[in-house]
Write a protein that holds these residues in place. Sequence first.
Motif, PDB file in Angstrom:
ATOM      1  N   VAL A   1     123.053  -9.272  18.711  1.00  0.00           N
ATOM      2  CA  VAL A   1     123.975  -9.935  17.783  1.00  0.00           C
ATOM      3  C   VAL A   1     123.607  -9.620  16.338  1.00  0.00           C
ATOM      4  O   VAL A   1     124.492  -9.357  15.493  1.00  0.00           O
ATOM      5  CB  VAL A   1     123.969 -11.451  18.052  1.00  0.00           C
ATOM      6  CG1 VAL A   1     124.750 -12.189  16.975  1.00  0.00           C
ATOM      7  CG2 VAL A   1     124.551 -11.755  19.425  1.00  0.00           C
TER       8      VAL A   1
ATOM      9  N   LEU B   1     124.765  -6.168  15.474  1.00  0.00           N
ATOM     10  CA  LEU B   1     126.214  -6.152  15.250  1.00  0.00           C
ATOM     11  C   LEU B   1     126.574  -6.707  13.871  1.00  0.00           C
ATOM     12  O   LEU B   1     127.434  -6.155  13.172  1.00  0.00           O
ATOM     13  CB  LEU B   1     126.908  -6.960  16.345  1.00  0.00           C
ATOM     14  CG  LEU B   1     127.004  -6.304  17.722  1.00  0.00           C
ATOM     15  CD1 LEU B   1     127.650  -7.265  18.713  1.00  0.00           C
ATOM     16  CD2 LEU B   1     127.820  -5.016  17.641  1.00  0.00           C
ATOM     17  N   VAL B   2     125.926  -7.780  13.484  1.00  0.00           N
ATOM     18  CA  VAL B   2     126.197  -8.359  12.156  1.00  0.00           C
ATOM     19  C   VAL B   2     125.806  -7.380  11.056  1.00  0.00           C
ATOM     20  O   VAL B   2     126.536  -7.183  10.075  1.00  0.00           O
ATOM     21  CB  VAL B   2     125.448  -9.696  11.996  1.00  0.00           C
ATOM     22  CG1 VAL B   2     125.546 -10.203  10.562  1.00  0.00           C
ATOM     23  CG2 VAL B   2     126.016 -10.730  12.956  1.00  0.00           C
TER      24      VAL B   2
ATOM     25  N   CYS C   1     128.301  -4.376  11.067  1.00  0.00           N
ATOM     26  CA  CYS C   1     129.613  -4.794  10.579  1.00  0.00           C
ATOM     27  C   CYS C   1     129.596  -5.003   9.062  1.00  0.00           C
ATOM     28  O   CYS C   1     130.497  -4.536   8.346  1.00  0.00           O
ATOM     29  CB  CYS C   1     130.021  -6.080  11.292  1.00  0.00           C
ATOM     30  SG  CYS C   1     131.539  -6.821  10.688  1.00  0.00           S
TER      31      CYS C   1
ATOM     32  N   THR D   1     136.165 -10.717  11.787  1.00  0.00           N
ATOM     33  CA  THR D   1     135.169 -10.007  12.596  1.00  0.00           C
ATOM     34  C   THR D   1     133.899 -10.833  12.769  1.00  0.00           C
ATOM     35  O   THR D   1     133.318 -10.885  13.862  1.00  0.00           O
ATOM     36  CB  THR D   1     134.840  -8.660  11.942  1.00  0.00           C
ATOM     37  OG1 THR D   1     136.046  -7.936  11.703  1.00  0.00           O
ATOM     38  CG2 THR D   1     133.922  -7.839  12.828  1.00  0.00           C
TER      39      THR D   1
ATOM     40  N   ILE E   1     132.097 -12.196  16.246  1.00  0.00           N
ATOM     41  CA  ILE E   1     130.672 -11.988  16.550  1.00  0.00           C
ATOM     42  C   ILE E   1     129.986 -13.325  16.825  1.00  0.00           C
ATOM     43  O   ILE E   1     129.119 -13.435  17.711  1.00  0.00           O
ATOM     44  CB  ILE E   1     129.994 -11.223  15.400  1.00  0.00           C
ATOM     45  CG1 ILE E   1     130.558  -9.803  15.297  1.00  0.00           C
ATOM     46  CG2 ILE E   1     128.489 -11.183  15.591  1.00  0.00           C
ATOM     47  CD1 ILE E   1     130.004  -9.008  14.141  1.00  0.00           C
ATOM     48  N   HIS E   2     130.379 -14.351  16.064  1.00  0.00           N
ATOM     49  CA  HIS E   2     129.822 -15.681  16.305  1.00  0.00           C
ATOM     50  C   HIS E   2     130.192 -16.180  17.700  1.00  0.00           C
ATOM     51  O   HIS E   2     129.353 -16.771  18.412  1.00  0.00           O
ATOM     52  CB  HIS E   2     130.333 -16.650  15.236  1.00  0.00           C
ATOM     53  CG  HIS E   2     129.839 -18.050  15.410  1.00  0.00           C
ATOM     54  ND1 HIS E   2     130.531 -19.006  16.150  1.00  0.00           N
ATOM     55  CD2 HIS E   2     128.715 -18.666  14.974  1.00  0.00           C
ATOM     56  CE1 HIS E   2     129.858 -20.137  16.139  1.00  0.00           C
ATOM     57  NE2 HIS E   2     128.760 -19.962  15.433  1.00  0.00           N
TER      58      HIS E   2
END
Length: 554
Positions: free
Chosen positions: A207, A210-211, A214, A255, A259-260
């Motif tokens: 995660v 990804l953050v 992004c 977005t 993701i959250h």
Amino acid sequence: METESVKSALSEQSSRSRRSRSHTHRNNYRLHSNRSSRSTRSHRKGEEPMAPFQTSVTLSEENRDGQEVIEVQILPQDDNWGENTTAVTGNTSEQSDAEDMGMSGQWIGEPDTGISFVCQRYLGSVLTGVLSVAAFVSPLAMVVLPKLGFFPVLTPGSQLLACGAECKGLLVSLAFKLVLLAAGSWAVFLRRPRATMPRIFLFRATVLVLVLVCTFAYWLFYVVQVTEGALASTTGGEAVQYKGLVSYASSLTDTLLFIHYLAVVLVEIRHLQPTYYVKIVRSPDGESRAYAIGQLSIQRAAVWILEHYYTEFPIYNPYLERIPVSKSRKGGSSFKFYDVDGMNNSSLQQSQSRAMLAAHARRRDSSHNERFYEEHDYERRVKKRRARLITAAEEAFTHIKRLHGDQGISCSSAAIPMDPQEAAQAVFPSMARALQKYLRITRQQPRHSVESILAHLASCLSHDLTPRAFLEPFLVPAPVLQNEKEQKPVQTWALICDELLSRPLSHGTSFQLRQNDVSLLCTVRALPHFNVTEEVVDPKSNKFVLRLNSETSV
């Protein structure tokens, strides 16, 4: 002549035994007098009249090998409540079991408070917080920076920064999305870390990656879009507008919300569905539990097991590894040999050794019977002391009455109103002896001091609790966190497993958690697939006929 030799041998043996007994009595008298003088001095100092089991060491007769034997006798002592000192008799050496256990607890069980532990404990949380704050502030920065004149092409007051009705609607939507994102992150992820694990938590690391990707990608395209718009405006092309930047920031917020949601599913929801069951066996007392567990990694499963261990397992009492035996069953059989027939020393020693071997063999064969009767006798004594303790507590609580309203003003001088602490000190002596005997036989004295018992009694009196509620910590030694020695800010355990700790659980996985002398062996098994079929019962078959015969009592 043989009779005279027997008489002389007996007279020598009796005189020898009298001398040894007189020597023993003198030593006992000295030890008891010293201890009584110390106890009187402690009473004069005003110490509490409650005590744990203490030991006095007395010298007894010489045994068959001519070595001194040290006898251990439990005596009341007025100095300390929680000591549990026993003398281990190896000729003349003395040792303290409780002291050794305390040293072992300090050796392994002490929490690590060094710089490396602090960095390992908070580095992941700090890194996650910094990255999350940077991602959360990015949409706001993308909207605010053009208004501040950060980009030369978008000067304040120009037509490119004009925001119409559609642009303002995007701003309101962006604001609400950010509020929802902040509230969700605070409710789910903003918490103190429960455990420090030796390996990386893969889902959380995914995660965070990804953050990071992004946020970096959106900032990269944002800068490229603004730069290309500036070049297009200098060459007469179409320049970037503020409405497009607001829409771009709103897209980044969407977005981040997705993701959250993915983080909530992977970190908080995925493992809730039971997939395996884990059997936990504690050594050395063999206490066991079994739980249904979801899809977790080995290290996260270890943390989950420790949470259930500290809240559901009974307290481990190392002093109960050997059952306390009553005084009537402590003494072993002793053998005395007399040279009646005038045998020489070698033949006498051989006969003695043969007799001793035969006695040990008979004792070994009947050891299971002795254990059975010892356990039965111990359970009987515990129940007896428990009944006495409950009766004493109920009688003590009958002497206390709560005053309501202005009843305290009209009380006579013989009944002075007291606060809970004073009432506890007044009531406690009437049940102290029964409580001390129960704690002594259950070996709970090291866990309960006089101050803690008085504080607990005062709390029970102030809340109008019953005697059974007051006795609950002593009668029910569970859970583990009820023990004051286990109430530490950091509990250090060693995780031992043949597989990589970041891998998920699978059928047949086994690992061990170890702390000092306590170890938890955990074995994982997969839950079976339950095939539930439907069976229809014919309503016509739900009828009965009474069958009568000559022997029926109806």
